[in-house]
Design an enzyme around this catalytic site. Structure first.
Site, PDB file in Angstrom:
ATOM      1  N   HIS A  53       0.857  -1.189   0.000  1.00  0.00           N
ATOM      2  CA  HIS A  53       0.000   0.000   0.000  1.00  0.00           C
ATOM      3  C   HIS A  53       0.894   1.240   0.000  1.00  0.00           C
ATOM      4  CE1 HIS A  53      -3.869  -1.957   1.829  1.00  0.00           C
ATOM      5  NE2 HIS A  53      -3.288  -2.732   0.945  1.00  0.00           N
ATOM      6  N   GLU A  55       1.039   3.813   1.896  1.00  0.00           N
ATOM      7  CA  GLU A  55       1.568   4.184   3.211  1.00  0.00           C
ATOM      8  C   GLU A  55       2.754   3.312   3.604  1.00  0.00           C
ATOM      9  OE1 GLU A  55      -1.632   3.545   2.357  1.00  0.00           O
ATOM     10  OE2 GLU A  55      -3.004   4.363   3.843  1.00  0.00           O
ATOM     11  N   CYS A  86      -2.321  -0.372   7.416  1.00  0.00           N
ATOM     12  CA  CYS A  86      -1.552   0.867   7.314  1.00  0.00           C
ATOM     13  C   CYS A  86      -1.654   1.694   8.593  1.00  0.00           C
ATOM     14  CB  CYS A  86      -1.997   1.671   6.102  1.00  0.00           C
ATOM     15  SG  CYS A  86      -1.602   0.813   4.551  1.00  0.00           S
TER      16      CYS A  86
END
Length: 151
Positions: A53, A55, A86
């Site tokens: 992801h 992040e 995250c």
């Protein structure tokens, strides 16, 4: 507020990079001392890894740059409200503040319905601000998913 918009625009640039890769267009930047120290965008499909992801990519880069897992006095800007994974990485890395653009009604965990950081087991609670350049982030996401459905 102007600083938040400035850095969220940079996160939106990262989201557009993900879009070019046919990834869900989410982007992230991490800021320390008013400077971007790391950037990231979704790479799940490209890297064939569920954890890539925006992040997580940015946190990994920031940790490498600072040579520490503790990202003290850092602010993370992301175009979509963080998911549980995250949000966990954010509090574990001791990020001071999270700023997100669009809310995620299905998977976000920093909103009024459920906030991970308000749970008693969480030992670090970053400040959270949402809705910065919300419409711009929502538009990128809506366009991406509309195009996906039409294919």
């Amino acid at each position: 507020m102007d600083q938040d918009k400035k850095f969220m625009r940079e996160a939106l640039k990262e989201a557009k990079k993900a879009l070019l890769l046919d990834e869900v267009p989410i982007g992230c930047v991490i800021v320390k001392d008013n400077k971007i120290i790391a950037r990231g965008h979704n790479l799940k499909e490209t890297k064939k890894q569920a954890t890539k992801h925006a992040e997580i990519v940015a946190i990994e880069k920031a940790s490498k740059k600072l040579m520490s897992w503790r990202l003290l006095n850092c602010t993370l800007y992301v175009t979509l409200e963080p998911c549980p994974m995250c949000a966990g990485a954010i509090f574990l890395s001791r990020i001071m503040r999270v700023v997100y653009a669009a809310s995620d009604q299905k998977g976000g965990v920093l909103n009024e319905t459920f906030s991970l950081y308000e749970q008693p087991f969480v030992n670090h609670r970053p400040l959270v601000d949402g809705g910065i350049l919300k419409s711009e982030a929502e538009e990128i996401l809506k366009t991406y998913f509309k195009n996906k459905r039409n294919r």
